[in-house]
Write an enzyme that holds these catalytic residues in place. Sequence first.
Site, short mmCIF file in Angstrom:
data_model
loop_
_atom_site.label_atom_id
_atom_site.label_comp_id
_atom_site.label_asym_id
_atom_site.label_seq_id
_atom_site.Cartn_x
_atom_site.Cartn_y
_atom_site.Cartn_z
CB CYS A 119 -0.95 -0.02 1.19
SG CYS A 119 -1.86 -1.56 1.29
CG HIS A 134 -2.81 4.49 5.04
ND1 HIS A 134 -2.62 4.40 3.70
CD2 HIS A 134 -2.89 3.21 5.50
CE1 HIS A 134 -2.59 3.12 3.33
NE2 HIS A 134 -2.75 2.39 4.41
CD GLU A 163 -3.22 7.63 9.11
OE1 GLU A 163 -4.06 6.73 8.99
OE2 GLU A 163 -2.85 8.36 8.17
CE LYS A 183 -6.23 3.96 2.00
NZ LYS A 183 -5.46 5.18 2.26
CG HIS A 189 -6.77 0.21 1.25
ND1 HIS A 189 -5.76 0.69 0.44
CD2 HIS A 189 -6.18 -0.08 2.44
CE1 HIS A 189 -4.62 0.66 1.10
NE2 HIS A 189 -4.85 0.21 2.33
CG PHE A 191 0.77 -6.38 4.80
CD1 PHE A 191 -0.40 -5.87 5.32
CD2 PHE A 191 0.87 -7.74 4.60
CE1 PHE A 191 -1.45 -6.70 5.64
CE2 PHE A 191 -0.17 -8.59 4.91
CZ PHE A 191 -1.34 -8.07 5.43
#
Lengths: 325, 472
Positions: B229, B364, B375, B396, B401, B460
């Site tokens: 991502c 994000h 975050e 998002k 996403h 990830f």
Amino acid sequence: MTTTENTEKTEKSEKAEKAEKTVLRSALGVLATATATHGTGRDDDIPLPRLPGFVESAFSPLAYEVSRQCLTERPGDGSRTAVALAGLMGDTTTADLASRRMVSGRVHNPLLFMQATANSVLGHTSREFGITGQMVSLSTLDDPVTELLAMADLLLEDPELDRVLVLGVELGGDERGDAAVPPAEVPQPSSGDAPRGRLAAVYRELAAGSGRPVPVLPARAGLAAAMLLGRPDTGAPVTVRSAETTYDTGHDARDAAVAWHHGSIQGLFELAAAHRRLLRDGGSHLLVTEPQARRGPTAFVLTTDTEAPTQAHIAGSETETHAHQ
Amino acid sequence: MSGEVTVTGFGVRTAFGTGAEALRRGVFAGVPSFAPTTRFDTGPYRTPMAAAAPDGPDAVEDWALRHALAQCGTDAVGMAGLPAGTEAAVLLGVAGDHTSVTRYWRGAAGSLPSAPREMPYGNRGPSVAGRAHAAQPQMSQPRAPEGARYRGEFDRLRSAAASVPGHGSGTDANRTAEQVADAVPTGRPGGDVGEAAERLADAVPAHLAELLAEGLGLVGPRLTFTNACVASAAAIIHACRLISSGRIDVAVCAGGYLVEEETFGKFDSGRALSRDGMVRPFSLDRSGLLLGDGVAAVVLESAEHARRRGARPLATVVGWGAATDAHHIAQPHPEGVGLARAARQALRLAGDPDGAALGYVNAHGTGTKYNDGAETRGLRAAFPQRAESIPVSSTKGTTGHLLEAAGVVEFVITMLALTDGVLPPTAGFTRPDPECDLDYVPNQPRQADPRRALTINAAFGGANTALVLERP
């Protein structure tokens, strides 16, 4: 086209060619190298190291193993270390296993979800060794040695970084990953001995017209190689720098046949082998990469001297080219 | 930094359609684009919902990644006025096109005795998606129009883009998206056999970069980032480094992900998908993410190069950073340590270590329990004196996403926020979460006049990226 335009184009081409050939702006110190193979039939094949949370595939265990070797041999400040991993298409064993489960109506295995991207094993490595610099994973069609060295050269211009771990991973086919009965719409080789299946079809497609071979790595086999790089002033006994042009080598390998398949990491293995020899014997070593689609080969000089190698050095040194002229 | 990095063109495509107007109509209006997807049988999965352009059962074919990248790349270089033959790097963030792999294995499975399909969550395929909706009162009704109507909308957007001076595919040396798509091979002699093999190669990420660069007629280095991502954000950061260090003058950075079953199934197995059919970033009711179509390309260029050829800078990239959590293979650090470090790097490079000039943060904000709290804490750590006064939103909640494409699509959204003076809202926001205690611009767009904005992504393995943009 006018003469002026011709001249401009020629100058531009030469500039571009030179810029592309001089991959490294500065020399890099080679702090450590490591290689590992599994299931290839080589004498030094290793059993896959057990890596909690990673199953079925050799990709992550081999990536971790070569990283571990380098980072253990030369411990350093993880907060000033970055990592870059390259391969053709990542963990194909996991990808194919997940696909086969899905199309056969079985639910996905969450562990396959976890290890689906190369980021996961990089995350594991970063946790084990406290690495908090950038981590990058790349897909490269050609031998990644050039791209990885260039990446390290660029990253090491960041004042917050001292070291870059670069690694490449290559997987073979998989008896459970390559279809026993390939779909009729995908062409298969006529020879019974030639590699079959999804990955072989991909390699054949990529290699169409280029003369590149289709890899014959055994099923479940895997290879990985890593280098820990820093600036020469970090005490590395061996440095690597760009040769000015391939012409410094006294030969031009651009027209040479390409011996290695797409995604091969043979260049990283040869660089690691040269590093080991120089640590033992000293001297210099010229490594010429395979020609790539849009440029000729690139050349790197490894030396145990801190001074720039002279032509005499090069002439007297061991030269290795992937092109096998 | 020796060379200033400017943005001179972009192309973008989401479930809302193609181009900036589609983003304004959807993302900036706070309209979620989630609907039951019909691209594949969602019966085996916990939810049928995704932000996929609902243009019919052949959508994945129509939206083949190589074509979508070609479209956005064409729009970007067209807007920038880059002629074919330009020496420009092509840096791509993509995981490859998995549809051909799925098709391969489906074909192979068709050659073998078939096993009964497991339906662990009940057979809740598209045909009964409406019932699934009705059974979950919190699930929104799909807002996206139906297939034919939407396909017409795409056509209208393409025509409109081509007719607007300085935007879209009609401005670049007479190259059109169709011509680039033609340059990007779509099939070859040999019919189905040739095309099937050719499409298999699209699973190789680096191959897609080669196709894009060849199609756009650009000469220069090519590199493909696959780090999940943050992939396309990493591509942008790499381009910034190459340009600012004087290695190159121009780069086209792109990223793409189109909703398909392979990835959908993996996220479902990881129990990462939203349970109520909506993405609710930073909201107490958030229950997970949903996947969305996203493809975008931006042209980055040294200010000097842009000035020499008379290109108009749309924005300047004044800071970038990247860092790793060193915490977990799939979960973010609970304190957002890596994210904070990446943001601080970017702000230092931008000459604004305290974030004093920041007027907006595009977060994000995946809508998962793990991400949004971490975050928030990471943003507080990055600029502790300013965090509460800077509007933060996650888009998002409208786009879903976009995985590898998140970085570049959200880069475009952030740039539009600066140039339009409108902050996109966090859609789907219901109730505040005590651990998410910043100003999230809930549900409604906000007029503002930000000079600089920060866009953040995470992935990830604990990868984090940050980019600071400044309007001209």
